[in-house]
Scaffold this active site. Sequence first.
Site, PDB file in Angstrom:
ATOM      1  N   LYS A  56       0.637  14.984  11.367  1.00 48.95           N
ATOM      2  CA  LYS A  56       0.481  15.727  10.128  1.00 48.95           C
ATOM      3  C   LYS A  56      -0.955  16.221  10.064  1.00 48.95           C
ATOM      4  O   LYS A  56      -1.829  15.723  10.780  1.00 48.95           O
ATOM      5  CB  LYS A  56       0.802  14.858   8.905  1.00 48.95           C
ATOM      6  CG  LYS A  56      -0.126  13.662   8.724  1.00 48.95           C
ATOM      7  CD  LYS A  56       0.149  12.922   7.432  1.00 48.95           C
ATOM      8  CE  LYS A  56      -0.316  13.717   6.235  1.00 48.95           C
ATOM      9  NZ  LYS A  56      -0.190  12.969   4.966  1.00 48.95           N
TER      10      LYS A  56
ATOM     11  N   GLU B 239      -1.834   9.455   4.772  1.00 47.58           N
ATOM     12  CA  GLU B 239      -2.901   9.845   5.682  1.00 47.58           C
ATOM     13  C   GLU B 239      -3.411  11.227   5.290  1.00 47.58           C
ATOM     14  O   GLU B 239      -2.642  12.143   5.029  1.00 47.58           O
ATOM     15  CB  GLU B 239      -2.421   9.824   7.131  1.00 47.58           C
ATOM     16  CG  GLU B 239      -2.120   8.415   7.615  1.00 47.58           C
ATOM     17  CD  GLU B 239      -2.037   8.314   9.126  1.00 47.58           C
ATOM     18  OE1 GLU B 239      -2.757   9.055   9.827  1.00 47.58           O
ATOM     19  OE2 GLU B 239      -1.248   7.479   9.612  1.00 47.58           O
TER      20      GLU B 239
ATOM     21  N   LEU C  93      10.418  19.193   0.721  1.00 48.56           N
ATOM     22  CA  LEU C  93      11.560  20.067   0.990  1.00 48.56           C
ATOM     23  C   LEU C  93      11.171  21.207   1.932  1.00 48.56           C
ATOM     24  O   LEU C  93      11.686  22.308   1.812  1.00 48.56           O
ATOM     25  CB  LEU C  93      12.125  20.640  -0.315  1.00 48.56           C
ATOM     26  CG  LEU C  93      12.988  19.709  -1.156  1.00 48.56           C
ATOM     27  CD1 LEU C  93      13.512  20.433  -2.386  1.00 48.56           C
ATOM     28  CD2 LEU C  93      14.155  19.136  -0.354  1.00 48.56           C
TER      29      LEU C  93
ATOM     30  N   CYS D 174       4.375   5.178  10.081  1.00 47.66           N
ATOM     31  CA  CYS D 174       5.035   4.521   8.954  1.00 47.66           C
ATOM     32  C   CYS D 174       6.517   4.853   8.830  1.00 47.66           C
ATOM     33  O   CYS D 174       7.366   3.986   9.051  1.00 47.66           O
ATOM     34  CB  CYS D 174       4.316   4.875   7.655  1.00 47.66           C
ATOM     35  SG  CYS D 174       2.684   4.121   7.512  1.00 47.66           S
TER      36      CYS D 174
ATOM     37  N   ASN E 175       9.639   4.810   1.232  1.00 52.34           N
ATOM     38  CA  ASN E 175       9.604   5.528   2.507  1.00 52.34           C
ATOM     39  C   ASN E 175      10.989   5.983   2.935  1.00 52.34           C
ATOM     40  O   ASN E 175      11.157   7.067   3.505  1.00 52.34           O
ATOM     41  CB  ASN E 175       8.977   4.649   3.592  1.00 52.34           C
ATOM     42  CG  ASN E 175       7.453   4.710   3.558  1.00 52.34           C
ATOM     43  OD1 ASN E 175       6.863   5.457   2.789  1.00 52.34           O
ATOM     44  ND2 ASN E 175       6.812   3.917   4.395  1.00 52.34           N
TER      45      ASN E 175
ATOM     46  N   LYS F 266       7.891  -0.526  -1.058  1.00 55.83           N
ATOM     47  CA  LYS F 266       7.341   0.354  -0.028  1.00 55.83           C
ATOM     48  C   LYS F 266       8.446   0.877   0.896  1.00 55.83           C
ATOM     49  O   LYS F 266       8.503   2.073   1.196  1.00 55.83           O
ATOM     50  CB  LYS F 266       6.288  -0.395   0.791  1.00 55.83           C
ATOM     51  CG  LYS F 266       5.688   0.395   1.959  1.00 55.83           C
ATOM     52  CD  LYS F 266       4.950   1.638   1.480  1.00 55.83           C
ATOM     53  CE  LYS F 266       4.433   2.494   2.644  1.00 55.83           C
ATOM     54  NZ  LYS F 266       3.398   1.846   3.427  1.00 55.83           N
TER      55      LYS F 266
ATOM     56  N   GLU G 107       0.843  -1.196   0.000  1.00 55.21           N
ATOM     57  CA  GLU G 107       0.000   0.000   0.000  1.00 55.21           C
ATOM     58  C   GLU G 107       0.880   1.249   0.000  1.00 55.21           C
ATOM     59  O   GLU G 107       1.990   1.236   0.509  1.00 55.21           O
ATOM     60  CB  GLU G 107      -0.945  -0.004   1.214  1.00 55.21           C
ATOM     61  CG  GLU G 107      -0.252  -0.123   2.579  1.00 55.21           C
ATOM     62  CD  GLU G 107       0.141   1.222   3.166  1.00 55.21           C
ATOM     63  OE1 GLU G 107      -0.265   2.265   2.604  1.00 55.21           O
ATOM     64  OE2 GLU G 107       0.868   1.229   4.175  1.00 55.21           O
ATOM     65  N   PHE G 108       0.333   2.317  -0.586  1.00 56.31           N
ATOM     66  CA  PHE G 108       1.050   3.593  -0.652  1.00 56.31           C
ATOM     67  C   PHE G 108       0.150   4.737  -0.193  1.00 56.31           C
ATOM     68  O   PHE G 108       0.109   5.802  -0.808  1.00 56.31           O
ATOM     69  CB  PHE G 108       1.553   3.854  -2.080  1.00 56.31           C
ATOM     70  CG  PHE G 108       2.441   2.773  -2.622  1.00 56.31           C
ATOM     71  CD1 PHE G 108       3.739   2.633  -2.177  1.00 56.31           C
ATOM     72  CD2 PHE G 108       1.960   1.880  -3.566  1.00 56.31           C
ATOM     73  CE1 PHE G 108       4.559   1.624  -2.668  1.00 56.31           C
ATOM     74  CE2 PHE G 108       2.773   0.868  -4.068  1.00 56.31           C
ATOM     75  CZ  PHE G 108       4.076   0.740  -3.619  1.00 56.31           C
TER      76      PHE G 108
ATOM     77  N   ALA H 172      11.513  22.428   5.582  1.00 58.80           N
ATOM     78  CA  ALA H 172      12.235  22.170   6.829  1.00 58.80           C
ATOM     79  C   ALA H 172      11.323  22.405   8.028  1.00 58.80           C
ATOM     80  O   ALA H 172      10.409  23.219   7.981  1.00 58.80           O
ATOM     81  CB  ALA H 172      13.458  23.071   6.919  1.00 58.80           C
TER      82      ALA H 172
END
Length: 446
Positions: free
Chosen positions: A334, A163, A261, A271, A219, A215, A159-160, A263
């Site tokens: 996130k 969230e 990119l 994950c 990651n 996967k 799976e990719f 920061a």
Amino acid sequence: MTLKITVIGTGYLGATHAAAMAELGFDVLGLDVVEEKVELLSTGRVPMYEPGLEDLLRTHVSGVEGSSGRLRFTTSYAEAAAFGDVHFVCVNTPQKQGEYGCDMSYVDAAIDTLAPLLDRPCLVVGKSTVPVGSAARLARRLAELAPAGEQAELAWNPEFLREGFAVEDTLRPDRIVVGVASDRAEKVLREVYAAPLDSGTPFVVADYPTAELVKTAANSFLATKISFINAMAEICEAAGGDVVKLAEAIGYDDRIGKKFLRAGIGFGGGCLPKDIRAFMARAGELGVDQALTFLREVDSINMRRRAHMVELAREACGGTFLGRRIAVLGAAFKPDSDDVRDSPALNVAGQIHLQGGQITVYDPKGMDNARRVFPTLRYAESAEDALRGADLVLHLTEWPEFRALDAGQLAHVVSRPHLIDGRNTLDPVPWRAAGWTFRAMGRPAA
């Protein structure tokens, strides 16, 4: 005859996959050993926040008014084995306690319980993220335990999901990767994914180990890119440069690209951290640990960002957190998620709290999960309530809601208008214009 599909494990991955398979027109049976979860899902509700998922569930869960009725849930492996032609294994593969390696106990238990019940031809498809070599071992185990023998085949289909975008990523994936050992397995999976394939989604057919590696390699690459720009932020702070402008400039190079990119305080979640650690552990088992030595530094840079944010906060508080009131904007790892697993925001909040700071946290969706992990922190019902009387504000999860905050109004709510942007997504101009001392990681200080 249309294939019937089961999904074993109905957590974040499984619930999304089950709902998406029903949306694609299949009859689907989701299985979980946790009765409370099955009862909740059977009413069209989900135990996590994921945009669009609950609506999709309610569109298909049997018994919900107006639904297609194509999706049901059960706790019975026997029912699942009798029902399904294709069995997707979507159970959790957490990091082992006290180790870097992957805990395969849930995957092993799922195969060991399902296999003895498989008495007719079927395809068992692993979607969980596992150490390379696991699929070959599980294929042998499946053939050994299943009454159907070699007619109960294994495939691997990583799976990719991102969230916050899981429904879209499942229904309209950017690629589908399958590890198969026969033409039959490939044919079945092409039938399962016929709709996205007809829309032009690339279909990559590989062997077991390559499919497993896709996967973890992806990651690891993303984690490396994030840690690279965070390392550049350290250089920028030391040299007086601006990491945001640096990222913009190198992002125009199409060999590098702009994504990942930004920061900040680094990556977290369920994950990236555990997957790169499990990858390193597996490389060591294979005798090629030196190939992934760089991932140790990637992990180290990432964790160092959290510590750096704590130090920036301490400096802003005059060298001590004792007696200081600090507002933390963000708890989820996130935005568009309520997942607080290995959340950098909560990690920073917890460290400051342990060092004497009075922390108040607000997050649009992650409050309940945050309370369970850090019950000793204080929680507010809104950003404004969190900021009330604060000596320092830390922006640690990049929710759109926080970008829309009124800097001028909030300047009158805090005790001292001082903000540190740990995600580099706030515009410093209106904050500084409203009288705030504004600091961002890797950028010139106010």
